[in-house]
Design an enzyme around this catalytic site. Structure first.
Site: not given
Length: 291
Positions: A65, A217-219
């Site tokens: 990241y 990617f919860p959103l």
């Protein structure tokens, strides 16, 4: 999958690490989007400090990241080390990202995993990593190959004391079961949100075995989903759509841990406030009613 609305705000990760079910993902600390403009370094250091002030005790990161000279692990270490007692930092290994690659372009062989674990230890300044996921593929990688050889490497590092708990990410139920036959699995990290619950069989397995399920990617991942069901529930609660997406996950199953990412203090506080929303059975019925 459970049909009850859970009020539990914590989960015992691996049976011995108690964490709040609303955590923080570190992927968006360097930049909001892949290839997007860099965040201000001081701003994201402040986001990390504020997250811990507000009770976040589970941060999900990875050595790959990084963008524009900003790296999630270095930011976490700078903002939070010496680390507060009880802070759990999860990381993942498996994807290969060369020094000039804008994003991971391949997979490390089993022989490369030890070095990647040691890299995370150095970058985070830890003697032992709390949770390490094996990520055997990318978003478009078929989940049908054996992960036994690579997971066995992590299991050996766990026996050596370099890793406390093991997880798997972007895996099928068959791959999860393959890993479980080698060593205990404390967490799964697959793509999942309330508008696309295709992973329900694996989620049921996690519930059965007491394994944490931390959706990436919860959103939505590539923009907030334009979903009239979520919009309707948000209007009913006077909440934002992202808050309902997060609250919906927490209400869906007691093993789900939410790890939304952000480089904004305002978005951080908005996301964390979602943990205080209490959805009704009617709300969940609306969210589960697939078009």
């Amino acid at each position: 999958m459970t049909t009850e609305i859970t009020e539990e705000r914590h989960f015992d990760l691996g049976g011995d690490l108690r964490v709040a079910r609303m955590g923080l993902g570190a992927m968006r600390l360097p930049a909001s989007t892949r290839g997007g403009p860099a965040h201000d370094r001081d701003t994201v250091l402040g986001v990390l400090s504020r997250a811990v002030e507000l009770g976040v005790d589970h941060i999900d990161t990875a050595a790959f990241y990084h963008q524009h000279g900003l790296a999630a692990n270095e930011l976490i270490r700078t903002a939070l080390n010496p680390y507060p007692s009880g802070l759990v930092i999860a990381t993942k290994v498996g994807p290969y990202r060369g020094p000039d690659d804008p994003y991971p372009t391949g997979q490390l062989p089993a022989s490369g995993l030890r070095g990647e674990v040691e890299r995370n230890l150095r970058e985070l300044d830890r003697d032992r990593l709390d949770l390490v996921y094996l990520r055997p593929g990318g978003l478009d990688t078929p989940m049908d190959e054996s992960i036994a050889e690579r997971f066995s490497v992590l299991a050996e590092l766990r026996e050596e004391g370099l890793i406390r708990h093991l997880g798997v990410s972007h895996v099928s139920l068959t791959q999860l079961e393959e890993a479980q036959a080698i060593a205990p699995v404390a967490a799964v990290q697959n793509r999942f949100d309330v508008t696309r619950p295709e992973d329900t069989d694996l989620l049921k397995a996690c519930e059965r075995d007491g394994i944490a399920y931390a959706p990436y990617f919860p959103l939505g991942g590539f923009g907030i989903p334009d979903d009239e069901r979520v919009t309707a529930v948000a209007a009913r609660h006077g909440a934002t759509v992202p808050q309902i997406l997060l609250a919906g996950l927490l209400a869906l199953s007691p093993v789900i841990l939410a790890i939304p990412g952000t480089g904004s203090r305002a978005h951080l506080e908005e996301n964390l406030a979602a943990a205080d929303l209490r959805l009704t059975a009617e709300d969940l019925s609306v969210l589960r009613n697939r078009p």
